[in-house]
Write an enzyme that holds these catalytic residues in place. Sequence first.
Site, PDB file in Angstrom:
ATOM      1  N   GLY A  59       0.846  -1.225   0.283  1.00 24.81           N
ATOM      2  CA  GLY A  59      -0.226  -0.061   0.204  1.00 24.81           C
ATOM      3  C   GLY A  59       0.536   1.315   0.242  1.00 24.81           C
ATOM      4  O   GLY A  59       0.316   2.213  -0.938  1.00 24.81           O
ATOM      5  N   ASP A 118       0.818   2.748   4.185  1.00 27.28           N
ATOM      6  CA  ASP A 118      -0.475   4.002   3.587  1.00 27.28           C
ATOM      7  C   ASP A 118      -1.275   4.516   4.703  1.00 27.28           C
ATOM      8  O   ASP A 118      -1.505   5.360   4.442  1.00 27.28           O
ATOM      9  CB  ASP A 118      -0.527   2.987   2.728  1.00 27.28           C
ATOM     10  CG  ASP A 118      -1.589   1.959   3.506  1.00 27.28           C
ATOM     11  OD1 ASP A 118      -0.936   1.462   4.403  1.00 27.28           O
ATOM     12  OD2 ASP A 118      -2.145   1.093   2.491  1.00 27.28           O
ATOM     13  N   ASP A 121      -5.244   1.740  10.782  1.00 27.67           N
ATOM     14  CA  ASP A 121      -6.118   1.579  11.069  1.00 27.67           C
ATOM     15  C   ASP A 121      -6.439   1.204  11.914  1.00 27.67           C
ATOM     16  O   ASP A 121      -6.259   1.712  13.227  1.00 27.67           O
ATOM     17  CB  ASP A 121      -6.427   0.420   9.886  1.00 27.67           C
ATOM     18  CG  ASP A 121      -8.178   0.602   9.491  1.00 27.67           C
ATOM     19  OD1 ASP A 121      -8.826   1.083  10.352  1.00 27.67           O
ATOM     20  OD2 ASP A 121      -9.192  -0.744   9.523  1.00 27.67           O
ATOM     21  N   LYS A 149      -7.095   7.075  10.294  1.00 24.92           N
ATOM     22  CA  LYS A 149      -8.319   6.897   9.640  1.00 24.92           C
ATOM     23  C   LYS A 149      -8.400   7.390  11.972  1.00 24.92           C
ATOM     24  O   LYS A 149      -8.200   6.837  13.180  1.00 24.92           O
ATOM     25  CB  LYS A 149      -8.427   4.925  10.443  1.00 24.92           C
ATOM     26  CG  LYS A 149      -9.281   4.881   8.813  1.00 24.92           C
ATOM     27  CD  LYS A 149      -9.677   4.060   8.672  1.00 24.92           C
ATOM     28  CE  LYS A 149      -9.662   3.307   7.207  1.00 24.92           C
ATOM     29  NZ  LYS A 149     -10.108   2.132   6.880  1.00 24.92           N
ATOM     30  N   PHE A 170     -13.608   2.677   4.909  1.00 24.25           N
ATOM     31  CA  PHE A 170     -12.527   2.271   3.709  1.00 24.25           C
ATOM     32  C   PHE A 170     -12.618   3.027   2.246  1.00 24.25           C
ATOM     33  O   PHE A 170     -13.018   3.877   1.854  1.00 24.25           O
ATOM     34  CB  PHE A 170     -13.105   0.600   3.237  1.00 24.25           C
ATOM     35  CG  PHE A 170     -12.771  -0.537   2.914  1.00 24.25           C
ATOM     36  CD1 PHE A 170     -11.213  -0.375   3.410  1.00 24.25           C
ATOM     37  CD2 PHE A 170     -12.443  -0.165   1.398  1.00 24.25           C
ATOM     38  CE1 PHE A 170     -10.273  -1.342   2.707  1.00 24.25           C
ATOM     39  CE2 PHE A 170     -11.057  -1.105   0.742  1.00 24.25           C
ATOM     40  CZ  PHE A 170      -9.890  -1.773   2.158  1.00 24.25           C
ATOM     41  N   VAL A 171     -10.828   3.281   2.299  1.00 28.34           N
ATOM     42  CA  VAL A 171     -10.797   4.224   1.026  1.00 28.34           C
ATOM     43  C   VAL A 171      -9.782   3.226  -0.020  1.00 28.34           C
ATOM     44  O   VAL A 171      -9.467   2.318   0.600  1.00 28.34           O
ATOM     45  CB  VAL A 171     -10.020   5.367   1.719  1.00 28.34           C
ATOM     46  CG1 VAL A 171     -11.333   6.736   2.195  1.00 28.34           C
ATOM     47  CG2 VAL A 171      -8.850   5.202   2.419  1.00 28.34           C
ATOM     48  N   ASP A 177      -5.609  -0.011  -1.654  1.00 30.97           N
ATOM     49  CA  ASP A 177      -6.148  -1.232  -2.945  1.00 30.97           C
ATOM     50  C   ASP A 177      -7.579  -1.836  -1.983  1.00 30.97           C
ATOM     51  O   ASP A 177      -7.899  -1.477  -0.605  1.00 30.97           O
ATOM     52  CB  ASP A 177      -6.242  -2.622  -3.230  1.00 30.97           C
ATOM     53  CG  ASP A 177      -5.208  -3.280  -1.985  1.00 30.97           C
ATOM     54  OD1 ASP A 177      -5.065  -2.798  -0.425  1.00 30.97           O
ATOM     55  OD2 ASP A 177      -5.979  -4.707  -2.156  1.00 30.97           O
ATOM     56  N   ARG A 183      -5.161   0.454  -6.662  1.00 35.58           N
ATOM     57  CA  ARG A 183      -4.430   1.119  -6.207  1.00 35.58           C
ATOM     58  C   ARG A 183      -4.049   2.295  -6.978  1.00 35.58           C
ATOM     59  O   ARG A 183      -2.891   3.065  -7.017  1.00 35.58           O
ATOM     60  CB  ARG A 183      -3.029   0.289  -6.882  1.00 35.58           C
ATOM     61  CG  ARG A 183      -3.373  -0.867  -5.125  1.00 35.58           C
ATOM     62  CD  ARG A 183      -1.993  -1.994  -4.907  1.00 35.58           C
ATOM     63  NE  ARG A 183      -2.064  -2.701  -3.980  1.00 35.58           N
ATOM     64  CZ  ARG A 183      -2.004  -2.786  -2.903  1.00 35.58           C
ATOM     65  NH1 ARG A 183      -2.512  -2.050  -2.118  1.00 35.58           N
ATOM     66  NH2 ARG A 183      -2.085  -4.015  -1.976  1.00 35.58           N
TER      67      ARG A 183
HETATM   68  P1  IMP Z   1      -4.166  -2.265  10.820  1.00 32.73           P
HETATM   69  O1  IMP Z   1      -2.976  -2.890  10.485  1.00 32.73           O
HETATM   70  O2  IMP Z   1      -5.064  -1.762  10.525  1.00 32.73           O
HETATM   71  O3  IMP Z   1      -3.579  -0.599  11.041  1.00 32.73           O
HETATM   72  O4  IMP Z   1      -4.053  -1.545   8.510  1.00 32.73           O
HETATM   73  C1  IMP Z   1      -3.289  -1.177   7.904  1.00 32.73           C
HETATM   74  C2  IMP Z   1      -2.684  -2.131   6.763  1.00 32.73           C
HETATM   75  O5  IMP Z   1      -4.127  -1.781   6.126  1.00 32.73           O
HETATM   76  C3  IMP Z   1      -2.936  -0.926   5.726  1.00 32.73           C
HETATM   77  O6  IMP Z   1      -1.593  -0.391   5.175  1.00 32.73           O
HETATM   78  C4  IMP Z   1      -3.877  -1.102   4.369  1.00 32.73           C
HETATM   79  O7  IMP Z   1      -3.312  -1.914   4.030  1.00 32.73           O
HETATM   80  C5  IMP Z   1      -4.562  -2.195   4.678  1.00 32.73           C
HETATM   81  N1  IMP Z   1      -6.315  -1.070   4.850  1.00 32.73           N
HETATM   82  C6  IMP Z   1      -6.475  -0.223   6.491  1.00 32.73           C
HETATM   83  N2  IMP Z   1      -7.468   0.584   6.359  1.00 32.73           N
HETATM   84  C7  IMP Z   1      -7.749   0.426   4.518  1.00 32.73           C
HETATM   85  C8  IMP Z   1      -8.220   1.134   3.387  1.00 32.73           C
HETATM   86  O8  IMP Z   1      -9.872   1.989   3.992  1.00 32.73           O
HETATM   87  N3  IMP Z   1      -8.628   1.000   1.958  1.00 32.73           N
HETATM   88  C9  IMP Z   1      -7.497  -0.183   1.239  1.00 32.73           C
HETATM   89  N4  IMP Z   1      -7.005  -0.014   3.052  1.00 32.73           N
HETATM   90  C10 IMP Z   1      -6.548  -0.669   4.740  1.00 32.73           C
HETATM   91 MG    MG Z   2      -3.962  -3.072   1.720  1.00 32.89          MG
END
Ligand code: IMP
Ligand code: MG
Length: 202
Positions: A59, A118, A121, A149, A170-171, A177, A183
């Site tokens: 990402g 990227d 979340d 977020k 979700f973006v 992606d 992407r």
């Molecule tokens: P986390 O581990 O939950 O913080 O998420 C991180 C990873 O989840 C990011 O590097 C993204 O690849 C994916 N991700 C989280 N939210 C989104 C979204 O809204 N769109 C696309 N990918 C996301």
């Molecule tokens: Mg991803």
Amino acid sequence: MSSNPATATLARMKQDIREVLIGRGAIADRIRALADQIAADLAGLGDNAEITIIPILTGSFIFVADLIRELPLKMQIRLISVSSYPGMSTTSKGARLSEQLNQLPTSLTGRHVLIVDDILDSGQTLRLVTDVIQRLEPASVRTCVLLRKQRPEIKHFPVNYVCFDIPDEFVVGFGLDYNDYYRNLPDIVALRSEVLETETVS
Ligand code: IMP
Ligand code: MG
């Protein structure tokens, strides 16, 4: 009507977009401003500071490409890959470090590390990667994300540099992606709900 197949594909992809949240011009401006801040901080470490940038793929690939070209510093790049959203999922299934794509050295002693992702979340990915990197004993670790977020769970999650705070939705685009598509959209966008409807892991 154009008969150019590329134009038709672009039009089909655009039909899936509900809303452009952050346009490419605003992204470029903000990356430049953030890069100035990061460059000043890293330059403050001294001329001989050993800097390693660690982008988390896939990402962050567009973000990091733009960011590092705005950082006038000597640096090494080490790529790693983490997967957490397999297939058609819009919620994290748990972060895992890829064994195939992992350019981490066996030691980071003496090096100042900047981890680039990227989006923040749930925080699982950055927590996992930061822990792995801390074990390699770098001189310092900083973290940088394109997007964060607005979720209560990560309100106090430590991150050094954030380009944009966005609502909890979700973006895609600018490297992010859905099911590995979108992407290449140059803006950060929200997709229409019909496009996101099928939540299955392939
Ligand atoms: P986390 O581990 O939950 O913080 O998420 C991180 C990873 O989840 C990011 O590097 C993204 O690849 C994916 N991700 C989280 N939210 C989104 C979204 O809204 N769109 C696309 N990918 C996301
Ligand atoms: Mg991803």
